[in-house]
Design a protein around this motif. Structure first.
Motif, PDB file in Angstrom:
ATOM      1  N   UNK A 138       0.788  -1.222   0.000  1.00 35.75           N
ATOM      2  CA  UNK A 138       0.000   0.000   0.000  1.00 35.75           C
ATOM      3  C   UNK A 138       0.821   1.273   0.000  1.00 35.75           C
ATOM      4  N   UNK A 139       1.954   1.283   0.690  1.00 38.23           N
ATOM      5  CA  UNK A 139       2.739   2.510   0.772  1.00 38.23           C
ATOM      6  C   UNK A 139       3.229   2.937  -0.603  1.00 38.23           C
ATOM      7  N   UNK A 140       3.708   1.985  -1.391  1.00 29.05           N
ATOM      8  CA  UNK A 140       4.158   2.309  -2.742  1.00 29.05           C
ATOM      9  C   UNK A 140       2.981   2.772  -3.597  1.00 29.05           C
ATOM     10  N   UNK A 141       1.842   2.099  -3.432  1.00 29.28           N
ATOM     11  CA  UNK A 141       0.667   2.466  -4.214  1.00 29.28           C
ATOM     12  C   UNK A 141       0.154   3.839  -3.781  1.00 29.28           C
ATOM     13  N   UNK A 142       0.174   4.103  -2.462  1.00 28.53           N
ATOM     14  CA  UNK A 142      -0.265   5.403  -1.969  1.00 28.53           C
ATOM     15  C   UNK A 142       0.595   6.525  -2.515  1.00 28.53           C
ATOM     16  N   UNK A 143       1.910   6.317  -2.544  1.00 30.32           N
ATOM     17  CA  UNK A 143       2.815   7.325  -3.089  1.00 30.32           C
ATOM     18  C   UNK A 143       2.542   7.546  -4.571  1.00 30.32           C
ATOM     19  N   UNK A 144       2.276   6.446  -5.282  1.00 27.47           N
ATOM     20  CA  UNK A 144       1.989   6.532  -6.714  1.00 27.47           C
ATOM     21  C   UNK A 144       0.690   7.304  -6.955  1.00 27.47           C
ATOM     22  N   UNK A 145      -0.330   7.021  -6.153  1.00 29.61           N
ATOM     23  CA  UNK A 145      -1.600   7.723  -6.286  1.00 29.61           C
ATOM     24  C   UNK A 145      -1.416   9.209  -5.986  1.00 29.61           C
ATOM     25  N   UNK A 146      -0.651   9.509  -4.939  1.00 22.62           N
ATOM     26  CA  UNK A 146      -0.412  10.902  -4.580  1.00 22.62           C
ATOM     27  C   UNK A 146       0.264  11.684  -5.682  1.00 22.62           C
ATOM     28  N   UNK A 147       1.274  11.098  -6.308  1.00 19.15           N
ATOM     29  CA  UNK A 147       1.971  11.789  -7.394  1.00 19.15           C
ATOM     30  C   UNK A 147       1.057  11.962  -8.601  1.00 19.15           C
ATOM     31  N   UNK A 148       0.176  10.986  -8.828  1.00 21.03           N
ATOM     32  CA  UNK A 148      -0.790  11.100  -9.923  1.00 21.03           C
ATOM     33  C   UNK A 148      -1.809  12.212  -9.666  1.00 21.03           C
ATOM     34  N   UNK A 149      -2.215  12.365  -8.412  1.00 15.84           N
ATOM     35  CA  UNK A 149      -3.137  13.445  -8.051  1.00 15.84           C
ATOM     36  C   UNK A 149      -2.483  14.800  -8.321  1.00 15.84           C
ATOM     37  N   UNK A 150      -1.225  14.947  -7.907  1.00 14.90           N
ATOM     38  CA  UNK A 150      -0.512  16.212  -8.131  1.00 14.90           C
ATOM     39  C   UNK A 150      -0.376  16.502  -9.621  1.00 14.90           C
ATOM     40  N   UNK A 151      -0.088  15.477 -10.412  1.00 16.64           N
ATOM     41  CA  UNK A 151       0.034  15.664 -11.859  1.00 16.64           C
ATOM     42  C   UNK A 151      -1.316  16.027 -12.480  1.00 16.64           C
ATOM     43  N   UNK A 152      -2.371  15.375 -12.012  1.00 19.08           N
ATOM     44  CA  UNK A 152      -3.711  15.673 -12.518  1.00 19.08           C
ATOM     45  C   UNK A 152      -4.066  17.137 -12.263  1.00 19.08           C
ATOM     46  N   UNK A 153      -3.840  17.606 -11.038  1.00 20.65           N
ATOM     47  CA  UNK A 153      -4.163  18.987 -10.695  1.00 20.65           C
ATOM     48  C   UNK A 153      -3.274  19.971 -11.441  1.00 20.65           C
TER      49      UNK A 153
END
Length: 295
Positions: A114-129
């Motif tokens: 989950x930690x790796x996936x959470x970091x990946x999701x977070x970076x994707x959110x920042x890129x989306x915004x």
């Protein structure tokens, strides 16, 4: 018990929390084993509003029914977030919303990888915004840092099975709204787990420790975590970008904006289990450099 919910939330940042707290108080006042939250068809709500309501619902010992409108269903409010349990699910989600100004409420696991996936999701959110609000490089760098810090805190301190993210870009209004939350052990629980506080301490004291004192929830004094990372993020956002920052944990609330900041103790009927960090991030500010704020 049936609770008629707000028809709209104003664009004022804190109004989202004010309207959510009205619902939270009614949930606590109800003696019924079952409650129904009724939302009208015409509704404008914010990430902070949805996050504050959900963080409460995640720990309610009642059967909850949600009569959501099309927008709330689209962002998976009525299913307590869209579970992103694989890289494929994450890719599909961001692809489906690539032309929207918002994402669904995202739910990610804290177990296994989950930690790796959470970091990946977070970076994707920042890129989306970044794409949807045309963020300058400096603002995007700050956003990426702040998202990463809050997500790291969930994995390291919250003892929550899941983390949640809600966000929207308001390009015409000149800002991005972002909320990240968990339904774990709250700030006070983090300090107790680390042996830094005991049962005589309060949520307000834990909040004060995070905001004002160099007290870490780890034994490593140099650790950048719930404490130091939050302080860096808040300075970067409020002093650097002129934005707004909020932490809601247990029965304590911290609010910071360019006009000032304060820590408030809350009545028990509007306390929550877990920690919610919400931010209003201006799209740009002349002269801003995130490197000026890193510790």
């Amino acid at each position: 018990m049936q609770i008629s919910c707000v028809k709209s939330v104003s664009s004022v940042f804190l109004n989202g929390l004010e309207e959510a707290v009205k619902i939270i108080a009614q949930i606590e006042q109800s003696s019924d084993d079952e409650i129904t939250l009724c939302f009208g068809e015409s509704i404008f709500v914010t990430p902070l509003f949805m996050s504050a309501v959900l963080i409460k619902l995640l720990s309610v010992n009642k059967k909850v029914n949600l009569t959501a409108n099309n927008y709330l269903s689209t962002v998976h409010f009525d299913s307590y977030g869209l579970q992103l349990d694989s890289p494929e699910a994450t890719s599909d989600c961001f692809r489906a919303f690539e032309n929207k100004t918002y994402l669904p409420i995202l739910r990610f696991t804290t177990e296994g990888l989950g930690m790796q996936r959470g970091a990946h999701i977070g970076s994707n959110v920042a890129e989306f915004l970044k794409r949807r609000a045309s963020l300058p490089t400096e603002t995007h760098m700050a956003l990426t840092y702040m998202v990463s810090e809050v997500i790291d805190n969930i994995f390291e301190h919250a003892y929550s099975k899941s983390g949640y993210i809600s966000c929207q870009a308001y390009s015409r209004l000149g800002y991005v709204d972002l909320s990240i939350f968990d339904n774990g052990i709250s700030l006070i629980g983090s300090f107790r787990e680390a042996g830094r506080m005991n049962e005589t301490n309060t949520d307000v004291e834990a909040m004060e420790a995070v905001i004002n004192d160099h007290i870490s929830t780890k034994n490593l004094p140099e650790a950048e975590n719930r404490g130091f990372g939050i302080r860096t993020s808040r300075k970067m956002l409020v002093k650097g970008l002129g934005g707004e920052f909020l932490i809601y944990s247990g029965c304590a609330l911290f609010v910071s904006n360019p006009k000032g900041e304060r820590i408030m103790g809350l009545p028990t009927n509007i306390g929550v289990r877990g920690t919610l960090v919400a931010m209003r991030i201006p799209i740009s500010k002349k002269g801003f450099n995130p490197a000026d704020y890193y510790q």
